[in-house]
Scaffold this motif. Structure first.
Motif, PDB file in Angstrom:
ATOM      1  N   ALA A  29       0.870  -1.318   0.060  1.00  0.00           N
ATOM      2  CA  ALA A  29       0.046   0.028  -0.055  1.00  0.00           C
ATOM      3  C   ALA A  29       1.030   1.102  -0.079  1.00  0.00           C
ATOM      4  CB  ALA A  29      -0.782   0.075   1.287  1.00  0.00           C
ATOM      5  N   ASP A  30       1.820   1.119   0.876  1.00  0.00           N
ATOM      6  CA  ASP A  30       2.725   2.154   0.974  1.00  0.00           C
ATOM      7  C   ASP A  30       3.637   2.416  -0.483  1.00  0.00           C
ATOM      8  OD1 ASP A  30       5.478   3.454   2.987  1.00  0.00           O
ATOM      9  OD2 ASP A  30       3.654   4.243   2.756  1.00  0.00           O
ATOM     10  N   PHE A  31       3.847   1.315  -1.147  1.00  0.00           N
ATOM     11  CA  PHE A  31       4.674   1.193  -2.440  1.00  0.00           C
ATOM     12  C   PHE A  31       3.685   2.166  -3.519  1.00  0.00           C
ATOM     13  CE2 PHE A  31       7.376  -0.647  -5.565  1.00  0.00           C
ATOM     14  CZ  PHE A  31       6.629  -1.073  -6.732  1.00  0.00           C
ATOM     15  N   PHE A  32       2.410   1.539  -3.399  1.00  0.00           N
ATOM     16  CA  PHE A  32       1.419   2.382  -4.186  1.00  0.00           C
ATOM     17  C   PHE A  32       1.348   3.854  -3.932  1.00  0.00           C
ATOM     18  CE2 PHE A  32      -1.749  -0.146  -6.695  1.00  0.00           C
ATOM     19  CZ  PHE A  32      -1.218  -1.410  -6.955  1.00  0.00           C
ATOM     20  N   ALA A  33       1.292   4.163  -2.820  1.00  0.00           N
ATOM     21  CA  ALA A  33       1.023   5.692  -2.232  1.00  0.00           C
ATOM     22  C   ALA A  33       2.211   6.414  -2.898  1.00  0.00           C
ATOM     23  CB  ALA A  33       0.731   5.878  -0.993  1.00  0.00           C
ATOM     24  N   LEU A  34       3.305   5.959  -2.938  1.00  0.00           N
ATOM     25  CA  LEU A  34       4.600   6.418  -3.141  1.00  0.00           C
ATOM     26  C   LEU A  34       4.802   6.674  -4.541  1.00  0.00           C
ATOM     27  CD1 LEU A  34       6.740   7.348  -1.284  1.00  0.00           C
ATOM     28  CD2 LEU A  34       7.853   5.148  -1.566  1.00  0.00           C
ATOM     29  N   LEU A  35       4.351   5.782  -5.238  1.00  0.00           N
ATOM     30  CA  LEU A  35       4.448   5.708  -6.867  1.00  0.00           C
ATOM     31  C   LEU A  35       3.394   6.842  -7.352  1.00  0.00           C
ATOM     32  CD1 LEU A  35       4.720   2.028  -7.749  1.00  0.00           C
ATOM     33  CD2 LEU A  35       6.596   3.742  -7.872  1.00  0.00           C
ATOM     34  N   HIS A  36       2.200   7.012  -6.471  1.00  0.00           N
ATOM     35  CA  HIS A  36       1.251   8.073  -7.082  1.00  0.00           C
ATOM     36  C   HIS A  36       1.685   9.232  -6.608  1.00  0.00           C
ATOM     37  CE1 HIS A  36      -2.713   9.239  -8.025  1.00  0.00           C
ATOM     38  NE2 HIS A  36      -3.053   9.708  -6.870  1.00  0.00           N
ATOM     39  N   LYS A  37       2.743   9.663  -5.813  1.00  0.00           N
ATOM     40  CA  LYS A  37       2.899  10.969  -5.214  1.00  0.00           C
ATOM     41  C   LYS A  37       3.466  12.113  -6.473  1.00  0.00           C
ATOM     42  CE  LYS A  37       1.866  11.243  -0.790  1.00  0.00           C
ATOM     43  NZ  LYS A  37       2.533  10.466   0.158  1.00  0.00           N
ATOM     44  N   TYR A  38       4.143  11.516  -7.341  1.00  0.00           N
ATOM     45  CA  TYR A  38       4.599  12.315  -8.223  1.00  0.00           C
ATOM     46  C   TYR A  38       3.517  12.497  -9.467  1.00  0.00           C
ATOM     47  CZ  TYR A  38       8.894  12.575  -5.982  1.00  0.00           C
ATOM     48  OH  TYR A  38      10.132  12.650  -4.878  1.00  0.00           O
ATOM     49  N   TYR A  39       2.428  12.202  -9.293  1.00  0.00           N
ATOM     50  CA  TYR A  39       1.407  12.093 -10.391  1.00  0.00           C
ATOM     51  C   TYR A  39       1.369  13.098 -11.212  1.00  0.00           C
ATOM     52  CZ  TYR A  39      -3.675  11.403 -11.254  1.00  0.00           C
ATOM     53  OH  TYR A  39      -4.786  11.161 -12.101  1.00  0.00           O
ATOM     54  N   TRP A  40       1.272  14.438 -10.906  1.00  0.00           N
ATOM     55  CA  TRP A  40       1.406  15.390 -11.871  1.00  0.00           C
ATOM     56  C   TRP A  40       2.572  15.624 -12.774  1.00  0.00           C
ATOM     57  CZ3 TRP A  40       5.170  19.456 -12.080  1.00  0.00           C
ATOM     58  CH2 TRP A  40       6.149  19.331 -11.034  1.00  0.00           C
ATOM     59  N   PHE A  41       3.824  15.298 -12.029  1.00  0.00           N
ATOM     60  CA  PHE A  41       4.909  15.006 -12.898  1.00  0.00           C
ATOM     61  C   PHE A  41       4.894  13.944 -13.938  1.00  0.00           C
ATOM     62  CE2 PHE A  41       9.398  15.927 -14.115  1.00  0.00           C
ATOM     63  CZ  PHE A  41       9.861  14.474 -13.786  1.00  0.00           C
ATOM     64  N   LYS A  42       4.596  12.828 -13.416  1.00  0.00           N
ATOM     65  CA  LYS A  42       4.557  11.763 -14.294  1.00  0.00           C
ATOM     66  C   LYS A  42       3.538  11.588 -15.481  1.00  0.00           C
ATOM     67  CE  LYS A  42       6.481   8.565 -10.696  1.00  0.00           C
ATOM     68  NZ  LYS A  42       6.440   7.472  -9.702  1.00  0.00           N
ATOM     69  N   SER A  43       2.359  12.191 -15.053  1.00  0.00           N
ATOM     70  CA  SER A  43       1.527  12.097 -16.112  1.00  0.00           C
ATOM     71  C   SER A  43       1.785  12.562 -17.543  1.00  0.00           C
ATOM     72  CB  SER A  43       0.109  12.652 -15.609  1.00  0.00           C
ATOM     73  OG  SER A  43      -0.440  12.138 -14.567  1.00  0.00           O
ATOM     74  N   SER A  44       1.563  12.042 -18.658  1.00  0.00           N
ATOM     75  CA  SER A  44       1.956  12.667 -19.691  1.00  0.00           C
ATOM     76  C   SER A  44       0.822  13.483 -20.367  1.00  0.00           C
ATOM     77  CB  SER A  44       2.152  11.215 -20.977  1.00  0.00           C
ATOM     78  OG  SER A  44       3.434  10.956 -20.574  1.00  0.00           O
ATOM     79  N   GLU A  45       0.288  13.002 -21.408  1.00  0.00           N
ATOM     80  CA  GLU A  45      -0.994  13.951 -22.123  1.00  0.00           C
ATOM     81  C   GLU A  45      -2.093  14.242 -21.223  1.00  0.00           C
ATOM     82  OE1 GLU A  45      -1.797  12.557 -26.147  1.00  0.00           O
ATOM     83  OE2 GLU A  45      -3.593  13.774 -25.993  1.00  0.00           O
ATOM     84  N   LEU A  46      -2.396  13.336 -20.466  1.00  0.00           N
ATOM     85  CA  LEU A  46      -3.526  13.608 -19.716  1.00  0.00           C
ATOM     86  C   LEU A  46      -3.116  13.084 -18.135  1.00  0.00           C
ATOM     87  CD1 LEU A  46      -6.980  12.795 -21.482  1.00  0.00           C
ATOM     88  CD2 LEU A  46      -5.646  14.882 -21.277  1.00  0.00           C
ATOM     89  N   LEU A  47      -3.628  13.801 -17.153  1.00  0.00           N
ATOM     90  CA  LEU A  47      -3.258  13.407 -15.824  1.00  0.00           C
ATOM     91  C   LEU A  47      -3.822  11.958 -15.556  1.00  0.00           C
ATOM     92  CD1 LEU A  47      -3.998  16.617 -13.760  1.00  0.00           C
ATOM     93  CD2 LEU A  47      -1.972  15.205 -13.881  1.00  0.00           C
ATOM     94  N   GLY A  48      -2.902  11.332 -15.127  1.00  0.00           N
ATOM     95  CA  GLY A  48      -3.481   9.884 -14.989  1.00  0.00           C
ATOM     96  C   GLY A  48      -2.397   8.983 -15.925  1.00  0.00           C
TER      97      GLY A  48
END
Lengths: 257, 674
Positions: free
Chosen positions: B222-241
Motif C-alpha cells: 500500500a505504501d509502495f502504491f502511495a509513493l508511486l502515486h505521489k509525483y502524479y502531476w509530474f509523471k502524467s503525460s498527455e492527460l493526468l493519470g
C-alpha cells in the motif's frame, strides 16, 4: 395465417433477466390480453405493424421467420450459454404461435439447448401441451385474479388460466411464478389476498416480484398509442409481499431490470 | 516583427538560461493541470532549483553528472525511500526511448556487479553508469538526516550492487530505487511488469520464516502504491493519470497452466481499497484462470476505478509467437503504457510510435477522385485500399530510419545488450520492432457500409451528392445524418459481411506493413486501439457514418450504438489479429457498477467463453451517466471519482471538458440501450 413461419418482433441477445444464465430472448408478436401497463405494446397485435422513426424512416414491427432462419439467429451465442443459459420465448404471448414454434423448439431441444417460455397462460391448453415436453422452465405471470376485473381490464378468462396452471403442475415441469407489481391494478388489497390464496392453494415454492416500469415509452410514441404511466412501487409494498409470502411458505425474489 | 521574436526565442532556448526556462515552462504546464497557478510565480519560485545537464558524448557521464546535481528530497512515507528532483533533467541529442518496462527480475535476483559485459569497451561504459548509481547511494550515506531516517532503505539500496535481494522489503525498495532514476533521466511511462511473479519467492520465504505477515506485506505494498502515486502531476503525460505505471498480474505458463499467487490477489485488493487511478493493475487472463481471481477482478472493476484491464493470454501469446517472439518471451509478456504487448527488458519496441488514422486516406479519396467514375461498392473499397497503401508508405517511411538516444540505464537491464556490448537502442536489443496504434476504422467501415446501402443498393443518392452533403458537415441535413448514424449492421456487429470488410481492410494494411522494416531489422506492427480518438477526430472532417467535422472517433473497438454485449464480444472475437495486427486490440464498453455486481456470475460466464474463443483484450467502463453529469456540474462534490480513459484511469475532474462530455455521451447511450 401460415403455421410454418413465426412472427417475431425482436431477438434480444445477452438477456440476463429472462431466465438462468446468458440467454437470447425471442419476442413473438401477438397477445391474448391487453394489460394497461404493457411494456411491449408492439407485441400485442399478431400482424406486422409499420411505424415512422424519429428520422423519418419507415420501419416495421414484426418479421416472419422460417424455423431455420430463427434457429440460426438464436444459436449465435451458443458459446456463452454454458450449462444454464439458452433461449427464452416472450412477447406478447409466445404460446399463441405454439404450432409455428414447435419444430424450432423440438430441434433446439434435440440439440441440447435450455429453453424457457414467459407466458400469461391465457391461451388454449392444447397449445401449452404442445410445447411442454421441450421446455425446461415456464415463467408464469400472476396478474389479476378476480374474475370480472380480469375479463374487463385484461380481456382474459380466469378459468383458462387456472386450467393451464393445473396442466403445468400435472406435467411436473419447472415453473416460476412472476408477480408484476402495478399500482393499483395488481397491488390493490383484494388482488393481493387472492394472489396469496392462489399461491397457497397451488403449493407454489418461489415467486419473482417484478417492479413495474415505463421503459416502453418510446414504443408507445412511435406507435401513436397512449401509455399508462406505471407509478413507482414503494419499498413498504414490496416488504408487505415478501413478508406475507414468507408466512405462507413462499420465497419471494425481487427482480430488477 | 514576429519573425525576429521567433528567431530571438530560438537563440535564447539554446542557452543554459533558456533551457532552464523551457524546463520550468513545461513543468508548470504539467503542474497547472492540477491547480491553476501563475506561471511567472512558478518560474521565479523555482528557477534556482533547475538544472539541465548538457548533452555530451558519453551518456553515462551525463547521467553521472545529473545524479550528482539532483537534490535529494524523498517523499515522506512509512517504509521506503523514493526521490525525484523534477527540476533537473538531461538535455537530449535525440528522441528518448520510453513507454517501456525494464525487467525488474535482475534488480531483485541479481546484483549490478554481476551484470558484466564481455566486451571490454562496453564494460567501461557499464561500470560508469553503475558507478553513478553507487555514488548516489554514497551521497545518501554521507547525509546524516538520511542515514537516520532511511537507514533500512539505504541498506536495501546498497545491496543492489553486491548481492540479490534477501527479503520482500528489500526487493520493493530496490525496485523503487531503479524506478526513480528512470523518471529522473527523462523517461516517461515506466511500467513495472509482472511484480506478482517477481516478488513472490521472497514473499513466500519471508512468510514461511515468520519474518513477514500478510498484513505487513499488504501495508508495504500500500505504501509502495502511495509513493508511486505521489509525483502524479509530474509523471502524467498527455492527460493526468496517463503515467504508464502498470503492474501486470497473473498469466499462462508454457505448460498451459495459469499462474497466480497471493500477491496477485493482494495487488488487486490494494487497488480496490486505495481507489487511486494510478498505479494500475492489469490482469492477464485465460479461460482456466481460478474462479476466485476472476471474481476479485470483477469486484475491482465494479468499483469503477477502471482496473484491472483484461488481456486474454489465449489470444495474445500465439500472436506474439507467430510474429517472431521466442516462446519463453511471449509467455512472459507485459505491455507498454496502455495495452500494447511488450517483451520487458529484451526489446526496444516503441509500441505507440504514431497514430494511424484510417479516415485520413478515406477523406483524401473523396477529395481527389472523380466520384462519378465509380459504379460499384467494390470499386470504392478497392480504391480506398490504394489510398491506404499510399498512407502506409507516407507513415512508415520516415519511421524506418528513426533512431533513439542511446540509453545506458535501460541497457543495464537488457541481457542481450550486455552480452553484445551494445546499447539497447543501437543493436543491443533482442527485438527492435515498432508499433502503431490506430483510430477511425469504425468510421471508415460504417461510411463504406452506408455508401453501399444508400448509393449502390438503394440508389437513394449519388456518391457525389452524398459527399457534398458530408462536406457541408450535414448542416441542414440532420435527418440524413441521424440515419447514417443509425446504420445496422455496423462496425461492432458480428455480421459476416461487416467482419469480412473489416478483416479485408486490416489485411491490406497488414500486408503493406510487412514491406517495411525498422532501423535495426525489426518489423512494424499495429492494433485497433489508440489514445488518439479525440485528437485525430479534431483533425478529421465529417465522415459518412454521420460523424460531424472534428468529432471524436469511437474509442478502440466499440460501437456508438450500444449493441448487446455478446454481439460486440463476438465481433471482437472474429477479427483477424494475426501477423502484425496484435499491437493492442481493446474491446471497450460501458456497464454500471450495479449491473455488474448483480450479474457477476453471468459476466464470468461471458468472459470465460470469450477467453476460449478469441477475445483479445477488454476494458470495461464502469460509470453511470447520472454520476458523471453531476460530477461535471459540481466537481467539488466528487473529488475522488475515477474513470477509465483510453488505457489508464484518471480522476474525472482532471479530464478536459471534451473527454468528460464524451464519457457522458457514451454512458447515456449504453444506458438507453438497456
Amino acid at each position: 395465417m401460415s403455421d410454418d413461419k413465426i412472427l417475431v418482433s425482436n431477438i434480444q441477445r445477452f438477456s440476463l433477466h429472462d431466465g438462468p444464465g446468458i440467454r437470447t430472448t425471442v419476442f413473438l408478436k401477438g397477445c391474448t390480453l391487453k394489460c394497461p401497463w404493457c411494456s411491449n405494446p408492439e407485441n400485442i397485435r399478431r400482424e406486422m405493424q409499420s411505424y415512422q422513426t424519429e428520422t423519418g424512416e419507415y420501419k416495421t414491427y414484426g418479421h416472419w421467420f422460417t424455423v431455420d432462419a430463427l434457429y440460426e439467429q438464436v444459436v449465435k451465442d451458443v458459446i456463452f450459454y454454458g450449462e444454464s443459459g439458452g433461449i427464452t420465448y416472450s412477447g406478447g404471448e409466445p404460446l399463441m404461435q405454439a404450432k409455428g414454434l414447435l419444430p424450432l423448439v423440438e430441434r433446439l431441444h434435440k440439440d441440447g439447448f435450455h429453453q424457457c417460455v414467459e407466458t400469461a397462460l391465457f391461451i388454449d391448453g392444447e397449445k401449452l401441451r404442445l410445447l411442454i415436453p421441450f421446455i425446461n422452465r415456464f415463467y408464469v405471470d400472476v396478474k389479476i385474479l378476480e374474475e370480472e376485473q380480469c375479463a374487463h381490464i385484461l380481456g382474459g378468462k380466469l378459468h383458462t388460466y387456472f386450467e393451464n396452471v393445473k396442466i403445468l403442475q400435472e406435467a411436473g415441469v419447472e415453473t416460476v411464478f412472476r408477480l408484476p407489481l402495478i399500482p393499483e391494478y395488481t397491488t390493490n388489497e383484494k388482488n393481493r389476498e387472492k394472489i396469496l390464496a392462489f399461491l397457497k392453494e397451488y403449493d407454489v415454492q418461489k415467486v419473482e416480484l417484478l417492479k413495474g416500469h415505463n421503459l416502453g415509452a418510446k414504443k408507445y410514441r412511435l406507435l401513436g398509442l397512449e401509455q399508462y404511466i406505471v407509478p413507482n412501487v414503494s419499498d413498504e409494498i414490496i416488504f408487505w409481499y415478501v413478508e406475507n409470502l414468507r408466512k405462507i411458505g413462499v420465497l419471494a425474489e425481487v427482480c430488477h431490470i | 516583427m514576429n519573425m525576429i521574436l521567433k528567431k530571438f526565442y530560438r537563440q535564447i532556448k539554446k542557452t543554459s538560461f533558456g533551457k532552464r526556462i523551457v524546463l520550468l515552462r513545461d513543468l508548470h504546464e504539467k503542474y497547472d493541470r492540477k491547480r491553476a497557478t501563475s506561471s511567472i510565480r512558478f518560474i521565479l519560485k523555482n528557477f534556482n532549483k533547475t538544472y539541465v545537464v548538457k548533452k555530451c558524448n558519453s551518456k553515462s557521464r551525463q547521467i553521472e553528472k545529473l545524479l550528482q546535481k539532483i537534490e535529494i528530497t524523498p517523499v515522506t512515507n512509512e517504509y521506503f525511500f523514493y526521490s525525484i528532483d523534477c527540476f533537473k533533467k538531461l538535455e537530449l541529442k535525440n528522441a528518448i526511448f520510453d513507454n517501456y518496462t525494464i525487467d525488474y527480475t535482475p534488480i531483485v535476483n541479481n546484483s549490478l556487479n554481476q551484470l558484466v559485459s564481455p566486451i571490454e569497451s562496453y564494460e567501461t561504459e557499464r561500470k560508469q553508469i553503475v558507478g553513478a548509481l553507487s555514488a548516489y547511494v554514497r551521497r545518501l550515506k554521507k547525509d546524516q538526516t538520511m542515514q537516520v531516517e532511511y537507514s533500512t532503505a539505504i541498506v536495501a539500496m546498497e545491496s543492489i550492487f553486491t548481492r540479490k535481494a534477501q527479503s520482500f522489503y528489500e526487493a520493493l525498495q530496490r525496485i523503487l530505487f531503479i524506478n526513480q532514476f528512470l523518471w529522473q533521466t527523462n523517461h516517461k511511462l515506466n511500467g513495472f511488469g509482472r511484480l506478482d511473479k517477481i516478488l513472490y519467492p521472497l514473499y513466500k520465504k519471508d512468510i514461511e520464516q515468520g519474518v513477514l505477515t500478510r498484513e505487513k506485506a499488504k501495508a508495504l505494498l500500500a505504501d509502495f502504491f502511495a509513493l508511486l502515486h505521489k509525483y502524479y502531476w509530474f509523471k502524467s503525460s498527455e492527460l493526468l493519470g496517463d503515467t504508464g505505471q502498470i503492474i501486470i498480474l497473473g498469466g499462462l505458463n508454457q505448460d498451459g497452466q495459469y499462474e497466480c499467487n497471493d500477491l496477485t490477489r493482494m495487488f488487486i485488493e490494494i487497488s480496490m481499497e486505495m481507489k487511486l487511478p494510478d498505479p494500475k493493475v492489469f490482469l492477464r487472463c485465460a479461460s482456466n484462470m481460478p474462479d476466485d481471481l476472476l471474481s476479485l477482478g470483477l469486484d475491482c472493476i465494479a468499483t469503477g476505478i477502471g482496473a484491472p484491464f483484461l488481456s486474454n493470454d489465449e489470444a495474445v501469446i500465439p500472436r506474439l509467437i507467430e510474429f517472431g517472439y521466442a516462446k519463453e518471451d511471449a509467455y512472459n509478456y507485459v505491455t507498454s503504457a496502455c495495452w500494447e504487448p511488450l517483451i520487458a527488458g529484451k526489446s526496444c519496441d516503441q509500441n505507440n510510435m504514431e497514430v494511424f488514422n484510417f479516415a485520413k486516406p478515406f477523406i483524401q479519396l473523396f477529395e481527389c477522385e472523380n466520384l462519378e467514375a465509380y459504379h460499384s461498392f467494390e470499386d470504392i473499397v478497392a480504391l480506398y485500399k490504394k489510398y491506404l497503401q499510399e498512407y502506409v508508405n507516407e507513415t512508415l517511411t520516415p519511421l524506418e530510419y528513426l533512431s533513439f538516444e542511446e540509453d545506458p540505464l535501460l541497457t543495464l537491464f537488457c541481457p542481450s545488450a550486455i552480452e553484445k556490448g551494445k546499447d539497447i537502442l543501437h543493436g543491443g536489443a533482442k527485438y527492435a520492432n515498432m508499433g502503431l496504434t490506430s483510430v477511425a476504422l469504425g468510421s471508415v467501415v460504417n461510411s463504406l457500409l452506408n455508401i453501399k446501402k444508400y448509393v449502390f443498393d438503394e440508389q437513394k443518392y449519388s456518391l457525389k451528392d452524398l459527399n457534398d452533403t458530408r462536406k457541408k458537415n450535414y448542416i441542414g441535413y440532420e435527418e440524413l445524418r441521424k440515419r447514417l448514424k443509425n446504420l445496422y449492421p455496423c462496425y461492432g456487429s458480428d455480421d459476416e459481411c461487416v467482419v469480412a470488410l473489416v478483416n479485408s481492410i486490416t489485411d491490406c494494411v497488414s500486408k503493406e506493413f510487412e514491406k517495411y522494416s525498422t532501423q535495426h531489422g525489426g518489423n512494424f506492427k499495429f492494433g485497433l486501439s489508440s489514445p488518439g480518438y479525440v485528437g485525430c477526430g479534431k483533425q478529421t472532417p465529417a465522415t459518412f457514418d454521420g460523424r460531424n467535422d472534428g468529432d471524436p472517433f469511437a474509442t478502440h473497438i466499440s460501437c456508438d450504438m450500444a449493441l448487446p454485449t455478446t454481439e460486440l464480444m463476438q465481433f471482437g472475437m472474429k477479427l483477424d489479429y494475426s501477423k502484425n495486427r496484435f499491437n493492442g486490440n481493446v474491446l471497450d464498453f460501458f456497464v454500471t457498477s450495479d449491473f455488474l455486481k448483480k450479474n457477476q456470475e453471468k459476466y464470468k460466464q461471458l468472459l470465460r467463453a470469450s477467453f476460449s474463443n478469441g477475445l483479445y483484450q477488454l476494458q470495461m467502463n464502469v460509470v453511470d451517466s447520472k454520476t458523471l453529469i453531476a460530477a461535471k456540474e459540481n466537481p467539488d462534490l466528487f473529488p475522488h471519482l475515477v474513470v477509465r480513459v483510453w488505457g489508464f484511469s484518471a480522476y474525472f475532474n482532471d479530464l478536459p471538458e471534451e473527454y468528460k462530455e464524451l464519457l457522458i455521451k457514451r454512458a447515456l447511450e449504453s444506458e438507453n440501450a438497456v
